[in-house]
Design a protein around this motif. Structure first.
Motif, PDB file in Angstrom:
ATOM      1  N   SER A   1       0.845  -1.201   0.000  1.00 59.99           N
ATOM      2  CA  SER A   1       0.000   0.000   0.000  1.00 59.99           C
ATOM      3  C   SER A   1       0.875   1.245   0.000  1.00 59.99           C
ATOM      4  CB  SER A   1      -0.883  -0.001   1.236  1.00 59.99           C
ATOM      5  OG  SER A   1      -0.078   0.296   2.366  1.00 59.99           O
ATOM      6  N   LYS A   2       0.236   2.383  -0.331  1.00 58.56           N
ATOM      7  CA  LYS A   2       1.016   3.620  -0.364  1.00 58.56           C
ATOM      8  C   LYS A   2       1.583   3.945   1.025  1.00 58.56           C
ATOM      9  CE  LYS A   2       0.998   8.477  -1.439  1.00 58.56           C
ATOM     10  NZ  LYS A   2       0.270   9.643  -1.065  1.00 58.56           N
ATOM     11  N   THR A   3       0.766   3.659   2.051  1.00 59.23           N
ATOM     12  CA  THR A   3       1.224   3.959   3.420  1.00 59.23           C
ATOM     13  C   THR A   3       2.449   3.126   3.774  1.00 59.23           C
ATOM     14  OG1 THR A   3      -1.154   3.890   3.799  1.00 59.23           O
ATOM     15  CG2 THR A   3       0.247   4.412   5.701  1.00 59.23           C
ATOM     16  N   ASP A   4       2.400   1.830   3.411  1.00 57.99           N
ATOM     17  CA  ASP A   4       3.567   0.980   3.693  1.00 57.99           C
ATOM     18  C   ASP A   4       4.801   1.493   2.958  1.00 57.99           C
ATOM     19  OD1 ASP A   4       2.055  -0.573   5.280  1.00 57.99           O
ATOM     20  OD2 ASP A   4       1.707  -2.163   3.789  1.00 57.99           O
ATOM     21  N   LEU A   5       4.560   1.878   1.704  1.00 56.16           N
ATOM     22  CA  LEU A   5       5.684   2.362   0.899  1.00 56.16           C
ATOM     23  C   LEU A   5       6.266   3.640   1.506  1.00 56.16           C
ATOM     24  CD1 LEU A   5       7.297   1.834  -1.692  1.00 56.16           C
ATOM     25  CD2 LEU A   5       5.684   3.298  -2.904  1.00 56.16           C
ATOM     26  N   GLU A   6       5.359   4.532   1.934  1.00 54.93           N
ATOM     27  CA  GLU A   6       5.826   5.785   2.553  1.00 54.93           C
ATOM     28  C   GLU A   6       6.689   5.482   3.778  1.00 54.93           C
ATOM     29  OE1 GLU A   6       2.420   9.121   1.504  1.00 54.93           O
ATOM     30  OE2 GLU A   6       2.081   7.714   3.126  1.00 54.93           O
ATOM     31  N   ALA A   7       6.235   4.517   4.566  1.00 56.67           N
ATOM     32  CA  ALA A   7       6.980   4.177   5.785  1.00 56.67           C
ATOM     33  C   ALA A   7       8.351   3.612   5.422  1.00 56.67           C
ATOM     34  CB  ALA A   7       6.188   3.161   6.599  1.00 56.67           C
ATOM     35  N   LYS A   8       8.350   2.750   4.409  1.00 58.04           N
ATOM     36  CA  LYS A   8       9.612   2.130   3.991  1.00 58.04           C
ATOM     37  C   LYS A   8      10.598   3.207   3.499  1.00 58.04           C
ATOM     38  CE  LYS A   8      11.007  -0.788   0.097  1.00 58.04           C
ATOM     39  NZ  LYS A   8      10.619  -1.804  -0.842  1.00 58.04           N
ATOM     40  N   LEU A   9      10.072   4.135   2.697  1.00 56.51           N
ATOM     41  CA  LEU A   9      10.959   5.165   2.144  1.00 56.51           C
ATOM     42  C   LEU A   9      11.419   6.129   3.227  1.00 56.51           C
ATOM     43  CD1 LEU A   9       9.317   5.893  -1.315  1.00 56.51           C
ATOM     44  CD2 LEU A   9      11.415   4.636  -0.839  1.00 56.51           C
ATOM     45  N   GLU A  10      10.529   6.417   4.145  1.00 61.88           N
ATOM     46  CA  GLU A  10      10.909   7.333   5.216  1.00 61.88           C
ATOM     47  C   GLU A  10      12.047   6.722   6.044  1.00 61.88           C
ATOM     48  OE1 GLU A  10       7.799   9.177   7.289  1.00 61.88           O
ATOM     49  OE2 GLU A  10       9.187  10.175   8.656  1.00 61.88           O
ATOM     50  N   ALA A  11      11.902   5.436   6.331  1.00 57.02           N
ATOM     51  CA  ALA A  11      12.953   4.769   7.117  1.00 57.02           C
ATOM     52  C   ALA A  11      14.292   4.829   6.389  1.00 57.02           C
ATOM     53  CB  ALA A  11      12.550   3.315   7.369  1.00 57.02           C
ATOM     54  N   ALA A  12      14.236   4.820   5.049  1.00 58.45           N
ATOM     55  CA  ALA A  12      15.479   4.843   4.265  1.00 58.45           C
ATOM     56  C   ALA A  12      15.918   6.272   3.943  1.00 58.45           C
ATOM     57  CB  ALA A  12      15.280   4.038   2.982  1.00 58.45           C
ATOM     58  N   GLY A  13      15.165   7.277   4.403  1.00 58.87           N
ATOM     59  CA  GLY A  13      15.518   8.675   4.110  1.00 58.87           C
ATOM     60  C   GLY A  13      15.266   9.038   2.646  1.00 58.87           C
ATOM     61  N   GLN A  14      14.286   8.366   2.002  1.00 59.28           N
ATOM     62  CA  GLN A  14      14.067   8.572   0.563  1.00 59.28           C
ATOM     63  C   GLN A  14      12.620   8.981   0.252  1.00 59.28           C
ATOM     64  OE1 GLN A  14      16.660   8.528  -1.286  1.00 59.28           O
ATOM     65  NE2 GLN A  14      18.146   7.286  -0.159  1.00 59.28           N
ATOM     66  N   SER A  15      11.962   9.665   1.204  1.00 54.67           N
ATOM     67  CA  SER A  15      10.546  10.015   1.023  1.00 54.67           C
ATOM     68  C   SER A  15      10.300  10.901  -0.204  1.00 54.67           C
ATOM     69  CB  SER A  15      10.038  10.785   2.242  1.00 54.67           C
ATOM     70  OG  SER A  15      10.248  10.035   3.383  1.00 54.67           O
ATOM     71  N   HIS A  16      11.316  11.666  -0.590  1.00 50.05           N
ATOM     72  CA  HIS A  16      11.147  12.598  -1.723  1.00 50.05           C
ATOM     73  C   HIS A  16      10.769  11.888  -3.032  1.00 50.05           C
ATOM     74  CE1 HIS A  16      15.173  11.007  -2.021  1.00 50.05           C
ATOM     75  NE2 HIS A  16      15.157  11.343  -3.302  1.00 50.05           N
ATOM     76  N   LEU A  17      10.994  10.576  -3.087  1.00 51.25           N
ATOM     77  CA  LEU A  17      10.683   9.856  -4.339  1.00 51.25           C
ATOM     78  C   LEU A  17       9.187   9.886  -4.648  1.00 51.25           C
ATOM     79  CD1 LEU A  17      13.021   6.735  -4.031  1.00 51.25           C
ATOM     80  CD2 LEU A  17      13.376   8.817  -5.360  1.00 51.25           C
TER      81      LEU A  17
END
Ligand code: UTP
Length: 478
Positions: free
Chosen positions: A2-18
């Motif tokens: 889901s988008k929420t899961d993806l957001e969490a994953k990217l945030e943890a990696a410091g890549q939310s800007h994608l």
């Protein structure tokens, strides 16, 4: 995901800007972006950047040349030795023990063509004149030579073709529709596989978007070979392959599956070896095959001090001590590959101009390097070798790469074809033939001499055709 899961994953990696353009994208592009992000193991990708983006080059002060007992130059081998190596290599080919791997995954940014290097027409007299055509014709010829010498054996060379996301489709299409049917190779002995991609980074480790819905990526370097090859190793063994020759797609003078090189390596019981050319100019931009702390590796020309670069060989002061110029042409045993394909190899950062979309969504084509590509190098496995050898060949006979567009005047299609004509002219003269120069004063060069690989692999067996004869350029022997 889901988008929420993806957001969490990217945030943890410091890549939310994608995801900053995500909400404005059409559904299909949202999916493309999510799919592409999911292809990458974010933890691995970010770890690679942290570990390797800013590493200093190793200390290479304890540099020594490869010792003479592990270094052979074709120029000093006796005819008997050369014949014996050839026979050993040919025997392995006849028994189906030899595979070749062509590295054809590069982006060819310097060349700037719209198709992969290996598929381009080089401008030869020969009708089918791509680099891959020439390589296929050599493989077919060697199979014939091996079959004649060993009629009861399979005499098949398995050809593994490593491509990348951008090169796979056009390379496979060129091979399947043009090269294989015309050069007499059986499709079932050709194996395609694609290397991995790595995302491109800003200097502070952010992944870059090359479009609102697409990450900027590049192939993971020619050392991506090992990760990509690992799943194919059981198949290689099932096919009976024991020895592998790895070469770059872009060297027009490459001797594919060279029996001399393979035979030398088999006789020495090498698990890993490098074919090199002699470096004559100490400051030429070519990596050096040498040892650091006694362990084989390639040292980049930028890492070596001017004093060491110019040091003369104590046994032969006419030569440089560090003269083993790396041309990315290697021998490996399958057992060695099984070992190194499961080892994590280092990455190397390359600062490049990487097109990207800025915060307003506009595509920017930078004028100077703005980001980092992370690449692996094919030679980074040398340090795992227990029995490493070097085979030095004459550069003028075996090395002429296609790197640039013709305007560069160097390592381009024009120099490739002219070098091939020069070498083939040399073969004709060595076999007792004479060639008269072109009548046409506007000809590109006075001599255009081409011997089809189906006639001769590397100048052998030409006497009956040319000895005592006077021939006219352009000369196409086929
Ligand atoms: P180069 O380093 O010359 O790269 O590759 P390139 O992509 O051909 O050209 P530039 O640097 O972008 O201008 C040497 C060999 O390694 C292969 C190339 O296809 C060539 O045969 N290679 C390079 C790969 O197979 N994969 C890669 O990721 C990089």
């Amino acid at each position: 995901m889901s988008k929420t899961d993806l957001e969490a994953k990217l945030e943890a990696a410091g890549q939310s800007h994608l995801l900053r353009f995500y909400d404005e994208l059409p559904k299909e592009q949202q999916k493309q972006l999510v799919d592409q992000i999911n292809v990458f193991d974010m933890d691995r990708v970010c770890r690679v950047f942290k570990e390797y983006a800013h590493v200093k080059p190793d200390d290479v002060s304890k540099l020594t040349p490869i010792t003479a007992d592990h270094y052979a130059s074709v120029s000093t081998q006796s005819k008997d030795d050369m014949d014996r190596y050839w026979q050993a290599g040919l025997k392995a080919i006849a028994h189906g023990e030899v595979a070749v791997i062509v590295l054809a995954g590069g982006q060819a940014t310097r060349l700037g063509a719209d198709r992969p290097k290996g598929t381009l027409s080089i401008g030869l007299l020969r009708e089918r004149d791509s680099l891959l055509d020439l390589q296929a014709a050599q493989i077919a010829k060697l199979q014939k030579i091996a079959h004649t010498a060993y009629p009861d054996q399979p005499s098949i060379i398995q050809w593994f073709v490593m491509t990348s996301m951008v090169t796979s489709e056009p390379t496979e299409a060129h091979l399947d529709t043009v090269v294989l049917p015309n050069e007499g190779l059986d499709r079932k002995n050709v194996h395609y596989f694609s290397q991995g991609e790595m995302p491109c980074f800003t200097v502070d480790g952010k992944l870059m978007l090359q479009d609102k819905h697409r990450l900027a990526t590049s192939p993971d370097g020619n050392g991506g070979l090992y990760r990509a090859l690992q799943p194919l190793l059981p198949k290689m063994s099932e096919l009976g392959v024991k020895y592998v020759h790895v070469y770059c797609v872009d060297n027009i003078l490459c001797r594919v599956a060279d029996p001399h090189f393979i035979g030398y390596c088999i006789e020495k019981n090498a698990d890993c070896a490098a074919k090199v050319v002699e470096k004559i100019d100490p400051f030429e931009a070519v990596g050096i095959v040498c040892a650091v702390d006694g362990v084989p590796r390639v040292v980049e020309y930028s890492e070596i001090t001017p004093e060491l670069a110019q040091l003369k060989d104590s046994a032969d002061p006419t030569k440089l001590a560090f003269r083993a110029g790396n041309i990315a042409n290697h021998f490996f045993t399958v057992d060695f590959l099984k070992n190194v394909c499961s080892v994590a190899l280092p990455f190397h950062p390359a600062h490049k101009k990487i097109p990207y979309v800025d915060d307003s969504g506009e595509l920017i084509n930078p004028q100077k390097p703005n980001g980092i590509k992370m690449e692996q190098f094919v030679f980074d496995v040398f340090l795992h070798s227990k029995s490493f050898y070097v085979w030095e060949v004459p550069r003028d006979l075996e090395f002429s790469p296609l790197k640039n567009a013709d305007v560069a005047g160097k390592d381009c299609a024009a120099t490739c074809r002219q070098d091939l004509w020069r070498v083939h002219h040399h073969y004709v003269k060595a076999a007792g033939g004479k060639v008269l120069p072109e009548d046409n004063p506007d000809a590109e060069v006075p001599f255009r001499v081409e011997i089809d690989p189906s006639l001769s692999y590397a100048g052998e067996d030409l006497e009956p055709l040319v000895s005592g004869k006077t021939l006219q350029s352009p000369l196409s022997l086929n």
